[in-house]
Design an enzyme around this catalytic site. Structure first.
Site, PDB file in Angstrom:
ATOM      1  N   ASP A  57       0.650  -5.685  35.793  1.00  0.00           N
ATOM      2  CA  ASP A  57      -0.278  -6.406  35.159  1.00  0.00           C
ATOM      3  C   ASP A  57      -0.195  -6.365  33.679  1.00  0.00           C
ATOM      4  OD1 ASP A  57      -2.863  -7.876  35.893  1.00  0.00           O
ATOM      5  OD2 ASP A  57      -3.747  -6.576  34.337  1.00  0.00           O
ATOM      6  N   GLU A  97      15.676   6.362  40.992  1.00  0.00           N
ATOM      7  CA  GLU A  97      15.954   7.595  41.923  1.00  0.00           C
ATOM      8  C   GLU A  97      15.483   7.370  43.466  1.00  0.00           C
ATOM      9  OE1 GLU A  97      13.425  10.561  40.057  1.00  0.00           O
ATOM     10  OE2 GLU A  97      14.141  10.162  37.881  1.00  0.00           O
TER      11      GLU A  97
END
Ligand code: NOJ
Length: 533
Positions: A199, A251
């Site tokens: 956002d 990751e």
């Protein structure tokens, strides 16, 4: 469905607005179990992923974009276990799940803001937000929702809120803020989400001196590509934040993504958010804002494809979301009508038949483009904006803060109709609905459209099936001479913007058409056709 790690490059992502999708308990407010219960419809529709607008604990002063706790679920929407179930169920159906992350501001009920209020001026607790002292507001900045962007506390300090007064802006110069959001990312990644819609991604970092800016902060209306960058938007410092987030996402296995809600212009500037070590996608608002005119649309398509190619990113396309007038209504006004901040009963009303006709053509045009497309819940039913909602129901803070100058965004947030003859049109088990549904909703209900040839639902379903079959999402745009038409692989996408019907090239076999062709097999005005060549 088999996804590669780059699944998002050509994905069709469906925005679920939890308040208004499906209500499982009859309180009139949609919830997570409601969504889970209806996921099979989205599977049938053929989308690749859902993006859920915020469902976190929140006082709901901005419909959940005022987050009080980033690691929970608001009791109105369910519990954390319901989020886990939703994610598991979606994954079981081959649907990815993207959640909303709101890092520019918290709710004023977030424990950090409460602590900041309690600790007083000059405290480390206030360093997490943007507090300033003085007799006057620190600068002339305006809130996006209207009025000043500064609020004064009884102790004399001012705090910045680019949005509602209940949404204090965080201070991203503070390492504690950075560490907190890295941890929030991991919290949801560990629960299995496939990405985050970020956002106000262009707002986190403010220009260091908080220089005056007298122009209204109209992020939802776009920025002036010709003007200087406003001191609260698109500052260079935001990019380093997204590079650090990208490292965390990388990751995790399976291709987890970041998508920027950034009202940044021009396209080359927006493309900086999707450089290889930053985000994966950014919403293409210039496309959403483009008028229903061939030259303008073609220019936006070319410009955004070129700008994204430059950085090796695919382009996204979008026509509707929870912040703008639905495209089935927007396109019912004369082409080129400026963006409207909501529509009320006294305002000029759209031509709804024209709007729907153009919306179907616009959608087929959009889904024929290479890249990723975002759909907003209800557009697959051809839902219009609620343009005559009585003002007493309005909840959008923009309505009050603008002194009733802007009707706001409630008209595109009305709960969905699933069953024509059920209470609340099947939104929930009871009549309750947090915003009133218009009496015309029955005709748009899903059960009136499933299996009905020519319905908007069947148009979307067929389009998504063909899009996948013909690999349109990973294709390219090759413009054809004369008229508005391009080739994407073996498919010709043609939209007729002109007053007269146009013929298809000889030998073209129609795959799908947004409206029936005329008796001579020609494409009528405001119709898009996909044809095999
Ligand atoms: C953009 C969101 O889409 C909108 O609904 C919200 O009001 C603002 N950001 C503030 O969070």
């Amino acid at each position: 469905m088999v996804h590669t790690d780059a699944w998002w490059r050509d994905a069709v992502i469906y925005q679920v607005y939890p308040r208004s999708f499906a209500d499982s308990d009859g309180d009139g407010m949609g919830d997570l179990p409601g969504i889970t219960g209806r996921l099979h419809h989205l599977k049938e529709l053929g989308i690749d992923a859902v993006w859920l607008s915020p469902f976190y604990p929140s006082p709901q002063h901005d419909a959940g974009y005022d987050v009080a706790d980033y690691r929970g679920v608001d009791p109105r929407f369910g519990a954390l276990g319901d989020a886990d179930k939703l994610i598991a169920e979606a994954h079981g159906l081959g649907i990815k799940v993207i959640v909303d992350l709101v890092p520019n501001h918290t709710s004023n009920e977030h424990e950090w803001f409460r602590a900041a209020l309690a600790a007083g001026p000059g405290s480390p607790e206030r360093e997490r937000y943007i507090f300033r002292s003085g007799d006057q507001p620190p600068n002339s900045w305006k809130s996006v929702f209207g009025g000043s962007a500064w609020e004064r506390l009884p102790d004399g300090d001012w705090y910045l809120h680019l949005f509602d007064v209940s949404q204090p802006d965080l201070n991203w110069d503070n390492p504690e803020v950075r560490a907190e959001f890295l941890d929030v990312l991991r919290f949801w990644l560990d629960r299995g989400v496939d990405g985050f819609r970020v956002d106000v991604a262009h707002g986190l970092v403010k220009e260091a001196n908080l220089t005056d800016w007298t122009t209204a902060s109209t992020i939802l209306g776009g920025l002036d590509p010709a003007g200087p960058p406003p001191p609260m938007w698109d500052q260079e410092g935001v990019h380093e934040i997204y590079r650090s987030w990208r490292k965390v996402l990388d990751e995790y296995p399976g291709g987890r993504i970041l998508v920027a809600e950034a009202w940044v212009a021009p396209a080359s500037r927006l493309a900086r958010y999707v450089r290889p070590d930053e985000m994966h996608q950014a919403f293409n608002f210039p496309y959403l804002d483009a008028p229903w005119k061939p030259a303008e649309l073609r220019a936006v398509i070319d410009e955004t494809l070129a700008a994204n190619n430059e950085v090796g990113a695919t382009t996204t396309w979008v026509l509707s979301n929870h912040d703008v007038v639905r495209h089935a209504s927007r396109l019912g006004f004369p082409a080129g009508t400026p963006r409207m901040p909501g529509i009320g009963a006294e305002d000029p009303q759209p031509d709804s038949a024209l709007g729907l006709r153009r919306a179907r053509a616009a959608t087929l045009l959009m889904l024929g483009l290479p890249g990723s497309a975002y759909l907003y819940q209800g557009e697959e039913l051809g839902l219009p904006e609620h343009t005559t909602m009585p003002d007493e129901f309005r909840e959008d803070p923009a309505w009050e803060r603008s002194g009733h100058a802007e009707r706001g965004r409630d008209g595109c947030r009305v709960p969905l109709p699933w069953e024509a003859d059920a209470p609340s049109y099947g939104f929930g088990p009871a009549d309750a609905s947090w915003l009133p549904q218009p009496a015309t909703w029955a005709e748009y209900a899903l059960d009136r459209q499933q299996g009905v040839p020519g319905s908007t639902w069947e148009l979307y379903r067929s389009a998504l099936e063909l899009r996948r079959e013909h690999g349109l999402g990973s294709g390219s745009v090759v413009w054809q001479d004369g008229g508005f038409a391009f080739r994407n692989g073996d498919v010709l996408v043609l939209t007729n913007f002109g007053p007269d019907a146009v013929a298809l090239p000889a030998g073209a076999r129609v795959l799908l058409s947004s409206e029936p062709l005329d008796g001579d097999g020609r494409v009528p005005t405001d119709v898009t056709v996909w044809a095999a060549l």
